[in-house]
Write an enzyme that holds these catalytic residues in place. Structure first.
Site, PDB file in Angstrom:
ATOM      1  N   LYS A   1       0.858  -1.182   0.000  1.00  0.00           N
ATOM      2  CA  LYS A   1       0.000   0.000   0.000  1.00  0.00           C
ATOM      3  C   LYS A   1       0.897   1.235   0.000  1.00  0.00           C
ATOM      4  O   LYS A   1       1.824   1.346   0.791  1.00  0.00           O
ATOM      5  CB  LYS A   1      -0.920   0.040   1.213  1.00  0.00           C
ATOM      6  CG  LYS A   1      -1.866   1.255   1.159  1.00  0.00           C
ATOM      7  CD  LYS A   1      -2.922   1.227   2.248  1.00  0.00           C
ATOM      8  CE  LYS A   1      -2.377   1.697   3.589  1.00  0.00           C
ATOM      9  NZ  LYS A   1      -3.446   1.897   4.588  1.00  0.00           N
TER      10      LYS A   1
ATOM     11  N   ARG B   1     -10.742  -0.856   6.607  1.00  0.00           N
ATOM     12  CA  ARG B   1      -9.944  -1.805   7.390  1.00  0.00           C
ATOM     13  C   ARG B   1      -9.587  -1.223   8.749  1.00  0.00           C
ATOM     14  O   ARG B   1      -9.514  -1.936   9.747  1.00  0.00           O
ATOM     15  CB  ARG B   1      -8.721  -2.279   6.616  1.00  0.00           C
ATOM     16  CG  ARG B   1      -7.590  -1.283   6.356  1.00  0.00           C
ATOM     17  CD  ARG B   1      -6.680  -1.073   7.548  1.00  0.00           C
ATOM     18  NE  ARG B   1      -5.354  -0.663   7.194  1.00  0.00           N
ATOM     19  CZ  ARG B   1      -4.593   0.114   7.954  1.00  0.00           C
ATOM     20  NH1 ARG B   1      -5.049   0.631   9.079  1.00  0.00           N
ATOM     21  NH2 ARG B   1      -3.380   0.406   7.575  1.00  0.00           N
TER      22      ARG B   1
ATOM     23  N   LYS C   1       0.227  10.627  27.876  1.00  0.00           N
ATOM     24  CA  LYS C   1       1.080   9.551  28.376  1.00  0.00           C
ATOM     25  C   LYS C   1       0.491   8.845  29.590  1.00  0.00           C
ATOM     26  O   LYS C   1       0.653   7.630  29.754  1.00  0.00           O
ATOM     27  CB  LYS C   1       2.463  10.100  28.714  1.00  0.00           C
ATOM     28  CG  LYS C   1       3.257  10.561  27.496  1.00  0.00           C
ATOM     29  CD  LYS C   1       4.617  11.135  27.888  1.00  0.00           C
ATOM     30  CE  LYS C   1       5.407  11.578  26.656  1.00  0.00           C
ATOM     31  NZ  LYS C   1       6.719  12.169  27.024  1.00  0.00           N
TER      32      LYS C   1
END
Length: 311
Positions: A53, A97, A217
């Site tokens: 891709k 996808r 985080k």
């Protein structure tokens, strides 16, 4: 959904080859979403195939050019001869996808019967996610939307009401309100600065950090389980998880699992309705190639497509 799940099974079985994808960036652009990526993979199983891709992304395409942010093609190669056998438009494949990865993950990581979904970002990726939830999970009752652009929220809400009238939709003026109380949260933005804090998350939420840079985080460090699609692909390019590893505050050992391990049952998924679970899917070439293979086989069976005499 089936093709993507098959891909994760191949990943868990190590029946694949997937080099680290290179990022082509212009020195004239500093935005994280301005790049062209080459994503090669070989997948095995009963119908092995190889492919690439080639996907371009420009963050200002929608605003300045009235174009989609991302565009792509996939080239598939015969596993025996290595000759190219198909070229597919892949912008739509990429969006679907990506949504299918979230859907497969929800089967194992979201609370059973989840009803409220928060979507941050109302572009093509966000819409594909909404389509997936409405088609694959009929128990979803409410889609909660946020986008930096109120017009995008209104447009997406109108599309959702017209396309899936059985599903309620509400737009919100800030991202925290949009995900407050949601059972599943999906980030679909092009941000290059984290903003989503652990304190925003409700007990039992499944957070699919699809756009990678949205989550602060502390979410990685405080979530009950952190899962990736592929550790080597995720731990690079100065993404949040890579930053944490370089700082010494996160490691492969602290990771709960790769998603394929959960799909095949070698690692557990959700164990309680109180767990906060974070999926950080960098995006694998395997996902694209296994979907492109499924589409090619359907096209061949139905006699559709344009034949080119190249060789």
């Amino acid at each position: 959904m089936q093709a993507v799940e098959d891909g994760f099974r191949l990943h868990a079985a190590r029946d694949y080859a997937q080099p680290l994808k290179p990022y082509l960036r212009s020195p004239r652009s500093s935005h994280i979403a301005d790049r062209i990526i080459a994503m090669p993979a070989w997948i095995g199983g009963e119908d092995p195939i190889a492919g690439l891709k080639w996907i371009g992304s420009k963050h200002d395409n929608p605003a300045t050019r009235s174009l989609d942010r991302a565009s792509a093609v996939i080239v598939l190669n015969d596993s025996s001869t290595h000759f190219p056998i198909a070229i597919l438009e892949a912008g739509r494949i990429s969006a679907l996808r990506t949504a299918a990865v979230t859907g497969v993950a929800c089967r194992y990581l979201a609370k059973q019967g989840f009803q409220e979904v928060g979507i941050i970002g109302c572009g093509p990726i966000g819409r594909a996610q909404i389509q997936m939830f409405c088609e694959q999970f009929p128990h979803v009752r409410q889609i909660r939307l946020y986008d930096l652009k109120p017009a995008a929220v209104a447009e997406t809400a109108g599309w959702l009401k017209a396309t899936f009238p059985q599903t309620a939709v509400t737009g919100f003026g800030d991202p925290r309100s949009a995900i407050d109380g949601a059972d599943v949260v999906v980030t679909c933005t092009v941000t290059d600065r984290p903003y989503l804090a652990f304190e925003w998350l409700s007990p039992g939420v499944f957070l699919a950090n699809v756009s990678i840079m949205d989550v602060e985080k502390n979410v990685f460090l405080r979530a009950d389980k952190v899962i990736v699609d592929d550790w080597d692909q995720c731990n690079r390019e100065k993404k949040i998880i890579n930053q944490l590893v370089e700082e010494g505050s996160f490691s492969r050992e602290q990771l709960h699992a790769e998603l394929g391990e959960i799909v095949v049952g070698s690692r557990p998924g959700r164990k309680s309705d109180e767990e906060i679970i974070l999926l950080n899917p960098m995006g694998m070439a395997i996902d694209d190639i296994v979907c492109a293979r499924a589409i090619l086989r359907q096209a061949e069976a139905n006699g559709v497509g344009t034949m080119l005499s190249l060789f």
